[in-house]
Design a protein around this motif. Sequence first.
Motif, PDB file in Angstrom:
ATOM      1  N   THR A  41      29.080  31.367  75.575  1.00 54.65           N
ATOM      2  CA  THR A  41      30.452  31.538  74.716  1.00 54.65           C
ATOM      3  C   THR A  41      30.154  33.088  74.266  1.00 54.65           C
ATOM      4  O   THR A  41      29.165  33.524  74.095  1.00 54.65           O
ATOM      5  CB  THR A  41      30.643  30.678  73.620  1.00 54.65           C
ATOM      6  OG1 THR A  41      29.843  30.664  72.662  1.00 54.65           O
ATOM      7  CG2 THR A  41      30.991  29.158  74.242  1.00 54.65           C
ATOM      8  N   PRO A  42      31.539  33.561  73.890  1.00 50.57           N
ATOM      9  CA  PRO A  42      31.251  34.978  73.491  1.00 50.57           C
ATOM     10  C   PRO A  42      30.746  34.861  72.063  1.00 50.57           C
ATOM     11  O   PRO A  42      30.048  35.942  71.566  1.00 50.57           O
ATOM     12  CB  PRO A  42      33.005  35.235  73.208  1.00 50.57           C
ATOM     13  CG  PRO A  42      33.591  34.519  74.238  1.00 50.57           C
ATOM     14  CD  PRO A  42      32.950  33.414  74.417  1.00 50.57           C
ATOM     15  N   GLU A  43      30.981  33.934  71.336  1.00 53.75           N
ATOM     16  CA  GLU A  43      30.230  33.631  70.044  1.00 53.75           C
ATOM     17  C   GLU A  43      28.789  33.499  70.182  1.00 53.75           C
ATOM     18  O   GLU A  43      28.013  34.372  69.355  1.00 53.75           O
ATOM     19  CB  GLU A  43      30.987  32.412  69.332  1.00 53.75           C
ATOM     20  CG  GLU A  43      30.207  32.301  68.008  1.00 53.75           C
ATOM     21  CD  GLU A  43      31.009  31.883  66.686  1.00 53.75           C
ATOM     22  OE1 GLU A  43      30.535  31.854  65.746  1.00 53.75           O
ATOM     23  OE2 GLU A  43      32.175  32.279  67.034  1.00 53.75           O
ATOM     24  N   ALA A  44      28.303  32.698  71.164  1.00 52.67           N
ATOM     25  CA  ALA A  44      26.872  33.006  71.237  1.00 52.67           C
ATOM     26  C   ALA A  44      26.219  34.357  71.772  1.00 52.67           C
ATOM     27  O   ALA A  44      25.289  34.689  71.275  1.00 52.67           O
ATOM     28  CB  ALA A  44      26.525  31.756  72.278  1.00 52.67           C
ATOM     29  N   GLU A  49      23.386  39.037  70.367  1.00 55.99           N
ATOM     30  CA  GLU A  49      23.166  40.605  70.110  1.00 55.99           C
ATOM     31  C   GLU A  49      23.118  41.140  68.866  1.00 55.99           C
ATOM     32  O   GLU A  49      21.971  42.013  68.461  1.00 55.99           O
ATOM     33  CB  GLU A  49      24.629  41.239  70.416  1.00 55.99           C
ATOM     34  CG  GLU A  49      24.917  41.243  71.852  1.00 55.99           C
ATOM     35  CD  GLU A  49      24.366  42.037  72.834  1.00 55.99           C
ATOM     36  OE1 GLU A  49      23.711  43.173  72.131  1.00 55.99           O
ATOM     37  OE2 GLU A  49      24.034  41.903  73.946  1.00 55.99           O
ATOM     38  N   ILE A  50      23.474  40.300  67.651  1.00 55.38           N
ATOM     39  CA  ILE A  50      23.042  40.391  66.243  1.00 55.38           C
ATOM     40  C   ILE A  50      21.441  40.122  66.068  1.00 55.38           C
ATOM     41  O   ILE A  50      20.626  40.974  65.435  1.00 55.38           O
ATOM     42  CB  ILE A  50      23.766  39.604  65.505  1.00 55.38           C
ATOM     43  CG1 ILE A  50      25.277  40.026  65.265  1.00 55.38           C
ATOM     44  CG2 ILE A  50      23.348  39.544  63.933  1.00 55.38           C
ATOM     45  CD1 ILE A  50      26.107  39.127  64.616  1.00 55.38           C
ATOM     46  N   GLU A  51      21.123  39.105  66.564  1.00 58.64           N
ATOM     47  CA  GLU A  51      19.386  38.959  66.424  1.00 58.64           C
ATOM     48  C   GLU A  51      18.792  39.835  67.506  1.00 58.64           C
ATOM     49  O   GLU A  51      17.786  40.167  66.965  1.00 58.64           O
ATOM     50  CB  GLU A  51      19.306  37.391  67.151  1.00 58.64           C
ATOM     51  CG  GLU A  51      19.726  36.421  66.192  1.00 58.64           C
ATOM     52  CD  GLU A  51      19.592  35.080  66.971  1.00 58.64           C
ATOM     53  OE1 GLU A  51      18.907  35.058  68.229  1.00 58.64           O
ATOM     54  OE2 GLU A  51      20.021  33.962  66.535  1.00 58.64           O
ATOM     55  N   LYS A  52      19.259  40.475  68.560  1.00 58.40           N
ATOM     56  CA  LYS A  52      18.572  41.294  69.026  1.00 58.40           C
ATOM     57  C   LYS A  52      18.234  42.559  68.426  1.00 58.40           C
ATOM     58  O   LYS A  52      17.427  43.359  68.361  1.00 58.40           O
ATOM     59  CB  LYS A  52      18.967  41.573  70.518  1.00 58.40           C
ATOM     60  CG  LYS A  52      18.408  42.566  71.391  1.00 58.40           C
ATOM     61  CD  LYS A  52      18.920  42.660  72.870  1.00 58.40           C
ATOM     62  CE  LYS A  52      20.308  43.513  72.684  1.00 58.40           C
ATOM     63  NZ  LYS A  52      20.745  43.809  74.178  1.00 58.40           N
TER      64      LYS A  52
END
Length: 100
Positions: A41-44, A49-52
């Motif tokens: 999903t876009p949320e996942a 991306e935030i974790e990366k």
Amino acid sequence: MRQANTLAVAGRVAALALGLMLAGILFLLILMGDCWAASDTPEATRTCEIEKSSDLIMFMVLAGTGWIAGLVLALRGLPFARRLALLSGPVAFVAVGVLV
């Protein structure tokens, strides 16, 4: 005597350059992580991306600190500075994988 000193300095410089190059390759490996393929999903995808980005910041801090410590120790002429400079990237890469 002078050639031995020149060779030792060249070895330190080569180790520092190789350590920096290895850290750069590992940085690119983290940067190219494919969040679109790993997420449904876009949320996942956004979460990935935030974790990366936090992984990249942590890697830059850990690898940079290790490499700069290796540089300082190499300027002082300590023999284990080469190992520290060479291993700063891989150790940071493993630490980021374990910590996050």
